[in-house]
Design an enzyme around this catalytic site. Structure first.
Site, PDB file in Angstrom:
ATOM      1  N   LYS A 188      88.569   5.771  82.997  1.00 44.79           N
ATOM      2  CA  LYS A 188      88.095   6.969  83.709  1.00 44.79           C
ATOM      3  C   LYS A 188      86.984   6.588  84.681  1.00 44.79           C
ATOM      4  CE  LYS A 188      89.289  10.058  79.870  1.00 44.79           C
ATOM      5  NZ  LYS A 188      88.830  10.847  78.715  1.00 44.79           N
TER       6      LYS A 188
ATOM      7  N   GLN B  86      83.828  11.768  74.865  1.00 42.30           N
ATOM      8  CA  GLN B  86      85.128  11.266  74.426  1.00 42.30           C
ATOM      9  C   GLN B  86      85.359  11.597  72.949  1.00 42.30           C
ATOM     10  OE1 GLN B  86      87.384  10.023  76.502  1.00 42.30           O
ATOM     11  NE2 GLN B  86      88.910   9.630  74.923  1.00 42.30           N
TER      12      GLN B  86
ATOM     13  N   ASP C 143      86.272  18.603  80.798  1.00 43.08           N
ATOM     14  CA  ASP C 143      87.386  18.523  79.850  1.00 43.08           C
ATOM     15  C   ASP C 143      87.967  19.901  79.537  1.00 43.08           C
ATOM     16  OD1 ASP C 143      88.161  15.942  79.021  1.00 43.08           O
ATOM     17  OD2 ASP C 143      86.312  15.708  77.872  1.00 43.08           O
TER      18      ASP C 143
HETATM   19  N1  GUN Z   1      90.454  12.164  73.516  1.00 39.75           N
HETATM   20  C1  GUN Z   1      91.790  12.195  73.769  1.00 39.75           C
HETATM   21  N2  GUN Z   1      92.035  12.838  74.940  1.00 39.75           N
HETATM   22  C2  GUN Z   1      90.827  13.219  75.418  1.00 39.75           C
HETATM   23  C3  GUN Z   1      90.440  13.911  76.601  1.00 39.75           C
HETATM   24  O1  GUN Z   1      91.256  14.325  77.439  1.00 39.75           O
HETATM   25  N3  GUN Z   1      89.096  14.098  76.744  1.00 39.75           N
HETATM   26  C4  GUN Z   1      88.190  13.665  75.821  1.00 39.75           C
HETATM   27  N4  GUN Z   1      86.884  13.911  76.054  1.00 39.75           N
HETATM   28  N5  GUN Z   1      88.528  13.028  74.721  1.00 39.75           N
HETATM   29  C5  GUN Z   1      89.849  12.800  74.528  1.00 39.75           C
END
Ligand code: GUN
Length: 301
Positions: A54, A98, A121
């Site tokens: 990311k 995350q 998110d």
């Molecule tokens: N863990 C798995 N997918 C995601 C996501 O799209 N965002 C976040 N913050 N954690 C995740």
């Protein structure tokens, strides 16, 4: 007949190129780039790779991206203090924490602490509620990426039967809410669903987000359906080797479906592109810059 294979990688590259142009225009207007702060707690290898990817994608598109890596022993209080600092920092437009967090940390309390205006998110209950009500909201990145691919493949989704396998807050539930917003008739199936294969066969659209490798077989799919595979599962493939598979048995499904996303190269790249899109949208809203007009008057490449 063999299905169209939807190229999520190519779609994500083109979306990221457009976001890079918008980020440059934003930077010229705001005097700083749009900025993302990612919080990673602990040493889960998959989470570390996601967060790194990311950050790389954000910087490549001209965004500012800072990763905050905290040890697995971090207490709730310290994590909440970091989130509060990021909320208060005027240079931070988007915050992502995350998931999953290490055992002992309360992710619900952390997610509700993120400023909803920086919630890239879309996991804050306010944004979850807005999406459920069909109001403008920060939308979770993976379902948003799935929807872009569906629209690209099918155009208007009105009236289609959609089956979503999985009811997680990250994919299944927001995906279903988005499909309702698109006027689909939506079924959410999950591990307790009776007659899952039969339920899946109803779908003109089938979203597989169950987290179970190759769960969906060819004969679970309505002929001609559009299949979006959200699964990323690593299976052993000989000594010291592994291979990635989705939640759909691709070799069987590609014979039956009308269109299908591959794993890898389908949903994954679109998720990251949508994170950048959400960050730019938050940056524009926070600074009062009209995103729709960011590229006005600029020549298209
Ligand atoms: N863990 C798995 N997918 C995601 C996501 O799209 N965002 C976040 N913050 N954690 C995740």
């Amino acid at each position: 007949m063999s299905a169209v294979v939807i190229d999520g990688k190519a779609m994500a590259l083109s979306l990221r190129a457009e976001l890079a142009r918008k980020a440059a225009a934003f930077t010229a207007r705001a005097g700083r780039p749009p900025s993302l702060a990612a919080v990673l707690v602990g040493d889960d290898p998959a989470s570390a790779i996601y967060v790194r990817n990311k950050g790389v994608a954000a910087r490549a598109a001209g965004f500012d991206s800072v990763e905050h890596h905290l040890p697995a022993s971090t207490g709730q209080k310290n994590l909440m203090a970091l989130v509060a600092r990021l909320n208060a920092d005027p240079r931070v437009d988007g915050i992502l924490v995350q998931l999953p967090l290490p055992d002992g940390l309360d992710s619900g309390a952390v997610l509700i602490a993120v400023d909803p205006a920086k919630d890239v998110d879309g996991f804050h209950p306010l944004n979850v509620g807005r999406l459920a009500l069909g109001e403008p909201a920060c939308v979770p990145c993976t379902p948003q990426g799935c929807l872009i691919m569906l629209r690209h493949q099918l155009g208007d989704l009105t009236g289609r039967e959609a089956v979503v396998i999985g009811r997680s807050g990250i994919v299944g539930r927001p995906m279903a809410a988005l499909l309702v917003r698109e006027n689909c008739t939506v079924t959410i199936a999950h591990s307790r669903t009776r007659g899952l294969a039969e339920v899946c066969r109803r779908g003109d659209i089938l979203i597989a987000a169950a987290g179970r490798p190759e769960l969906v077989r060819g004969d679970w799919i309505k002929p001609g359906a559009t299949v979006i595979d959200v699964g990323i599962n690593r299976l052993p493939a000989g000594i010291g080797k592994s291979r990635l598979v989705g939640d759909v048995c691709f070799a069987e499904a590609v014979q039956v479906a009308g269109a299908i996303t591959p794993v890898p190269g389908g949903v994954g790249p679109m998720t990251i592109a949508c994170l950048l899109a959400n960050t730019l949208a938050c940056a524009c809203r926070r600074t009062g810059i009209d995103e729709e007009r960011l590229l006005a008057g600029r020549p298209r490449p």
